[in-house]
Design a protein around this motif. Structure first.
Motif, PDB file in Angstrom:
ATOM      1  N   GLN A 340     -14.627  51.779  51.461  1.00 50.02           N
ATOM      2  CA  GLN A 340     -15.552  50.812  50.862  1.00 50.02           C
ATOM      3  C   GLN A 340     -16.624  51.599  50.101  1.00 50.02           C
ATOM      4  N   ALA A 342     -19.551  51.985  47.204  1.00 51.32           N
ATOM      5  CA  ALA A 342     -20.497  51.312  46.325  1.00 51.32           C
ATOM      6  C   ALA A 342     -20.237  51.767  44.891  1.00 51.32           C
ATOM      7  N   LEU A 345     -22.136  54.963  42.620  1.00 52.41           N
ATOM      8  CA  LEU A 345     -23.152  55.563  43.484  1.00 52.41           C
ATOM      9  C   LEU A 345     -23.153  57.076  43.281  1.00 52.41           C
ATOM     10  N   HIS A 378     -17.490  54.374  54.300  1.00 53.35           N
ATOM     11  CA  HIS A 378     -18.284  53.319  53.679  1.00 53.35           C
ATOM     12  C   HIS A 378     -19.512  53.980  53.024  1.00 53.35           C
ATOM     13  N   THR A 379     -19.795  53.628  51.806  1.00 53.49           N
ATOM     14  CA  THR A 379     -20.972  54.189  51.113  1.00 53.49           C
ATOM     15  C   THR A 379     -21.852  53.060  50.610  1.00 53.49           C
ATOM     16  N   TRP A 380     -23.170  53.316  50.615  1.00 51.46           N
ATOM     17  CA  TRP A 380     -24.112  52.346  50.057  1.00 51.46           C
ATOM     18  C   TRP A 380     -25.432  53.061  49.720  1.00 51.46           C
ATOM     19  N   ALA A 381     -26.250  52.373  48.992  1.00 52.43           N
ATOM     20  CA  ALA A 381     -27.547  52.934  48.583  1.00 52.43           C
ATOM     21  C   ALA A 381     -28.669  52.216  49.306  1.00 52.43           C
ATOM     22  N   GLU A 382     -29.650  52.978  49.728  1.00 43.00           N
ATOM     23  CA  GLU A 382     -30.874  52.410  50.293  1.00 43.00           C
ATOM     24  C   GLU A 382     -31.986  52.672  49.270  1.00 43.00           C
ATOM     25  N   GLU A 383     -32.129  51.733  48.361  1.00 46.49           N
ATOM     26  CA  GLU A 383     -33.002  51.919  47.198  1.00 46.49           C
ATOM     27  C   GLU A 383     -34.461  52.164  47.600  1.00 46.49           C
ATOM     28  N   ALA A 388     -28.916  57.744  49.482  1.00 42.50           N
ATOM     29  CA  ALA A 388     -27.555  57.194  49.550  1.00 42.50           C
ATOM     30  C   ALA A 388     -26.946  57.574  50.895  1.00 42.50           C
TER      31      ALA A 388
END
Length: 459
Positions: A340, A342, A345, A378-383, A388
């Protein structure tokens, strides 16, 4: 370059410039003021002569035409202002001259040291001219009430003597004071730099094994230097402790497989059946693989320890993860992967070392996961934090909280663990992530497995 000599030189240069500029300004201002005073004196003398001439009886004034009055000046004993004298002895009068002329051009009065011809043209104002091979300042004045021209003159050396005397007096003080100031500054420089010399002597006397903090009393300007040195000594001490621990742990990690190899080598020599020989050969091969892996990890750890800077650039997370998975394809093809990513990213990092981190974490996930269970990336950003997150979650047995806190220590291995390893992989990963100003977070997975998160700055 000597700081002491530089400091003394700069300060003496500053004093010299200050004295020179102030002396020049003082002399220039004094010269201008003297010019104004003497010009005013010539004007005042002309007006005094006007009063004197106007006070004469009309008949007496008429008799002056053709028979000008001559003002005699007695011989003086002292020629310059620099010599001690009173006003009667000073040859000041010889340096002053005057003439009174009628409107028709008849000479009526003059001083003995002036000419019998007009010293200058009949036009009101100040002028500078040469008379008897000397430079004179003259002032021409017209008396309307008496219808006469009055010319007063003054030799230039009168003014120059005063300027020279003022300038000489202004230089006498600095000439005496400057050497004293220079000696005082040299003394002060040695006295002020003595703590630096004392600190140098203290450091020279210390043995290489002495890593205790420097506690000597120093001026406030040197306290940051002392504190920085103490911090540096403390870091060296910590590094030496780590190196000793590293050497001991490395020796222990290599000693065990070497002992196994030696034991099975002896057993191989005593084996009588082919089956026993194969068992000993397999054990020896396993030990060699273990030693090779440990040495490879030790070399990588040494390389990371000595790393001074990273080649940081924006790196696409999905791209480097897919590259690592492609490199590990023979190892991971039987596992259930859930990816999964992002979109687009990116992180700020060194692509080579980030691949090493992901490769190590994914290999560990494959070692401990069940082939039937999923492994999630799983990767996502914490703005809000500007970071990241790359999460690798396996379906293995996982670890307790206490073990998760220790797993990043060098050579740490969970008691009773049957899977081969050196205990260096996650320690190396944590160090690389810290060099990227990030964080390696390891905790038990939910509901099981191990949750490993690589947190890096956004690119």
């Amino acid at each position: 370059m000597s700081l002491r000599l530089t400091l003394i030189g700069v300060m003496l240069l500053g004093i010299s410039l200050s004295i020179g500029i102030s002396t020049w300004l003082s002399t220039h201002d004094s010269e201008r003021q003297i010019e104004e005073i003497f010009d005013a004196q010539m004007l005042q003398s002309a007006k005094m002569l006007e009063l004197f001439y106007g006070a004469q009886p009309l008949e007496h004034r008429r008799n002056l035409i053709g028979h000008p009055l001559l003002l005699d000046i007695k011989q003086a004993k002292v020629e310059t202002f620099h010599e001690d004298a009173n006003a009667e002895q000073l040859a000041y009068e010889k340096k002053l001259a005057f003439q009174i002329w009628s409107a028709n051009g008849d000479l009526l009065m003059r001083s003995v040291n002036s000419l019998t011809t007009p010293m200058t043209e009949f036009a009101i104002g100040y002028r500078v001219l040469t008379m008897d091979q000397r430079l004179w300042h003259v002032y021409t004045y017209y008396s309307k009430g008496n219808d006469v021209w009055i010319i007063t003159g003054q030799r230039n050396d009168v003014r120059q003597e005063l300027v020279d005397q003022i300038m000489g007096n202004s230089l006498i003080g600095p000439a005496f004071i400057f050497p004293l100031v220079a000696l005082l500054m040299i003394f002060l420089s040695y006295w002020l730099f003595e703590p630096v010399q004392a600190l140098a002597r203290k450091l020279k006397q210390r043995s290489p094994a002495d890593l205790t903090p420097i506690k000597m009393k120093l001026p406030s300007e040197l306290v940051p230097v002392r504190d920085a040195m103490n911090g540096y000594i403390e870091r060296i001490g910590d590094a030496m402790v780590r190196e000793r621990k590293f050497s001991g742990d490395a020796a222990h990690e290599l000693k065990t497989p070497l002992a196994i190899i030696k034991l099975h080598h002896q057993g191989l020599a005593q084996s009588s059946s082919e089956q026993e020989k194969q068992l000993h050969h397999a054990a020896i091969d396993k030990g060699i693989v273990q030693i090779s892996h440990t040495i490879e990890q030790l070399l990588l750890l040494s390389r990371v320890d000595s790393l001074a800077a990273l080649n940081v650039a924006p790196v696409d997370v999905e791209t480097i993860t897919n590259d690592v998975l492609s490199d590990l394809l023979p190892l991971i093809e039987h596992y259930d992967w859930q990816l999964q990513f992002a979109p687009q990213l990116k992180v700020l990092g060194d692509g080579f070392y980030l691949k090493l981190v992901l490769k190590n974490i994914i290999e560990n996930a494959c070692k401990y996961a069940n082939e039937q269970g999923p492994i999630t990336i799983h990767t996502w950003a914490e703005e809000a934090q500007g970071m990241a997150v790359i999460q690798v979650l396996d379906s293995g047995p996982g670890l307790e909280e206490a073990a998760c806190r220790q797993i990043k220590e060098r050579f740490f291995r969970v008691a009773g663990e049957h899977i081969a390893g050196s205990g260096l992989g996650l320690s190396i990963c944590a160090q690389i992530v810290e060099l990227h100003r990030g964080q390696l977070d390891i905790k038990p997975g939910q509901p099981h497995g191990l949750d490993v998160r690589v947190i890096l700055p956004l690119g």
